[in-house]
Design an enzyme around this catalytic site. Structure first.
Site, PDB file in Angstrom:
ATOM      1  N   THR A  72       0.823  -1.221   0.000  1.00  0.00           N
ATOM      2  CA  THR A  72       0.000   0.000   0.000  1.00  0.00           C
ATOM      3  C   THR A  72       0.849   1.259   0.000  1.00  0.00           C
ATOM      4  O   THR A  72       0.499   2.260  -0.643  1.00  0.00           O
ATOM      5  CB  THR A  72      -0.912  -0.002   1.248  1.00  0.00           C
ATOM      6  OG1 THR A  72      -1.843  -1.064   1.109  1.00  0.00           O
ATOM      7  CG2 THR A  72      -1.673   1.303   1.397  1.00  0.00           C
ATOM      8  N   SER A 109       1.404  -7.575  -1.151  1.00  0.00           N
ATOM      9  CA  SER A 109       2.085  -8.628  -0.383  1.00  0.00           C
ATOM     10  C   SER A 109       1.278  -9.917  -0.301  1.00  0.00           C
ATOM     11  O   SER A 109       1.819 -10.963   0.067  1.00  0.00           O
ATOM     12  CB  SER A 109       2.474  -8.135   1.012  1.00  0.00           C
ATOM     13  OG  SER A 109       1.368  -8.074   1.870  1.00  0.00           O
ATOM     14  N   THR A 158       1.493  -4.634   4.151  1.00  0.00           N
ATOM     15  CA  THR A 158       1.330  -5.033   5.553  1.00  0.00           C
ATOM     16  C   THR A 158       0.720  -6.429   5.702  1.00  0.00           C
ATOM     17  O   THR A 158       0.919  -7.082   6.724  1.00  0.00           O
ATOM     18  CB  THR A 158       0.434  -4.019   6.304  1.00  0.00           C
ATOM     19  OG1 THR A 158      -0.860  -4.004   5.694  1.00  0.00           O
ATOM     20  CG2 THR A 158       1.046  -2.642   6.298  1.00  0.00           C
ATOM     21  N   ASP A 159      -0.024  -6.880   4.686  1.00  0.00           N
ATOM     22  CA  ASP A 159      -0.826  -8.101   4.880  1.00  0.00           C
ATOM     23  C   ASP A 159       0.009  -9.332   5.221  1.00  0.00           C
ATOM     24  O   ASP A 159      -0.408 -10.155   6.034  1.00  0.00           O
ATOM     25  CB  ASP A 159      -1.684  -8.377   3.637  1.00  0.00           C
ATOM     26  CG  ASP A 159      -2.770  -7.322   3.453  1.00  0.00           C
ATOM     27  OD1 ASP A 159      -3.042  -6.576   4.411  1.00  0.00           O
ATOM     28  OD2 ASP A 159      -3.335  -7.228   2.343  1.00  0.00           O
TER      29      ASP A 159
HETATM   30  N1  ASP Z   1      -2.798  -5.330   0.351  1.00  0.00           N
HETATM   31  C1  ASP Z   1      -1.681  -4.520   0.839  1.00  0.00           C
HETATM   32  C2  ASP Z   1      -0.437  -5.392   0.869  1.00  0.00           C
HETATM   33  O1  ASP Z   1      -0.262  -6.154   1.769  1.00  0.00           O
HETATM   34  C3  ASP Z   1      -2.004  -3.978   2.193  1.00  0.00           C
HETATM   35  C4  ASP Z   1      -0.983  -3.050   2.780  1.00  0.00           C
HETATM   36  O2  ASP Z   1       0.124  -2.889   2.320  1.00  0.00           O
HETATM   37  O3  ASP Z   1      -1.339  -2.417   3.826  1.00  0.00           O
HETATM   38  O4  ASP Z   1       0.334  -5.330  -0.048  1.00  0.00           O
END
Ligand code: ASP
Length: 323
Positions: free
Chosen positions: A12, A53, A84-85
């Site tokens: 993100t 991710s 973050t995922d």
């Molecule tokens: N879908 C995103 C990822 O994990 C979520 C994030 O980065 O907060 O790439």
């Protein structure tokens, strides 16, 4: 000058709005341009890949570990921007792959893209860079002004800025108006060696009351080499009516390594307390003690590529089990 490598992998933090939804687009150089920079830091950016991710898998962990190892040659520390995922899995995987590392690796990301109103991207990234500049060896997640050991980071919230917890270990550090404070750094006791291979043939089973042993026939029939079980409470499972213990013994006879953790978020599995846990020990499984699922899965994938994997699984290597 402290030289820090920024390795961009997507997430993100690097996203732009497209007709298909948020998609990683910003390069490492563009991320660096978006944040205030310490005068003592020289930043070099390297684009490793650009992915959400959720698409990151053991192959990407290996690619990233090799890129970090290369950056160890010419930089004092490494910051990895990441979605973050699955950041908790990547942080744990890197902790094992880079065992004995003498330099810091700090993973960060954000809940909103860089440049979006209310975004946490700028703060998370500049905190991660400041943390890397301290030169404290080990792999950490830096998020919402907290530093979490790589083997203890779990994404516990989907929308809050405080998205990560340090599970079963106090914070490795905090960042406040006076700077970065490392409170409990990783203990580095082994010589460094890059060990970037992973065996992805690991299956995770979260038990529910009534799980049928036949689900494990799938594991047997499909060439899996390792199984992580999220058992109940201190580490129990059912053996009446649907006998999981007998099936686990069968898996062990086929050489499948079995690591048992608790499905409770906090505290440990201890298979010696209850009869239902003792039944498990009789099936020759290894207790994951207070390991997170993220650490258990990645440690098992990694250990399967190393000599004497069962011994490695019973040891604390990088803070993944209580020291
Ligand atoms: N879908 C995103 C990822 O994990 C979520 C994030 O980065 O907060 O790439």
């Amino acid at each position: 000058m402290t030289r820090i490598a920024l390795l961009a992998t997507g997430g993100t933090i690097a996203c732009r709005h497209t007709e298909h939804g948020l998609t990683p687009a910003l390069t490492g150089a563009e991320l660096i341009r978006g944040i205030p920079m310490s005068r003592d830091a020289e930043l070099v950016s390297r684009d490793v890949f650009s992915m959400d991710s959720s698409n990151i898998q053991p192959e990407e962990w290996a690619q990233l570990a090799r890129a970090i190892d290369q950056s160890f040659q010419d930089c004092d520390g490494v910051v990895v921007t990441h979605g973050t995922d699955t950041m908790g899995y990547t942080a744990a995987a890197l902790s094992f792959m880079l065992l004995g590392q003498k330099k810091p690796v700090i993973l960060t990301g954000s809940q909103l893209p860089l440049g979006a109103p209310l975004s946490d991207a700028e703060s998370n990234l500049s905190c991660a860079i400041e943390a890397a500049m301290q030169g404290v060896p080990g792999t950490y997640v830096c998020f919402n002004r907290k530093l979490i050991l790589g083997t203890r980071a779990v994404k516990t919230r989907t929308t809050s800025f405080d998205a990560f917890d340090s599970v079963n270990r106090s914070l490795s550090g905090i960042i406040d108006s006076e700077g970065v404070h490392f409170l409990r750094p990783q203990k580095i006791s082994r010589p460094y060696q890059l060990r970037a291979s992973m065996d992805s043939r690991v299956f995770l089973l979260k038990l529910i009351p009534g799980t049928h042993p036949s689900v494990l026939d799938y594991v047997l029939a499909n060439g899996y080499r390792g199984l992580v079980i999220e058992a109940f409470g201190l580490g129990g499972l059912h053996y009446i009516r649907r006998n999981l213990v007998e099936k686990l013994k069968e898996l062990r006879r086929h050489g499948i390594l079995i690591l048992v953790v608790t499905q409770c978020m906090y505290e440990k599995a201890d298979l010696s307390i209850y009869e239902v846990g003792n039944q498990l020990l009789s099936a020759d499984v290894i207790s994951g003690q207070d390991m997170t699922t993220e650490a258990a899965v990645t440690k098992l994938m990694w250990a399967l590529t190393q000599p004497r994997p069962a011994e490695l699984l019973s040891e604390n290597l990088c803070g993944e089990v209580r020291e």
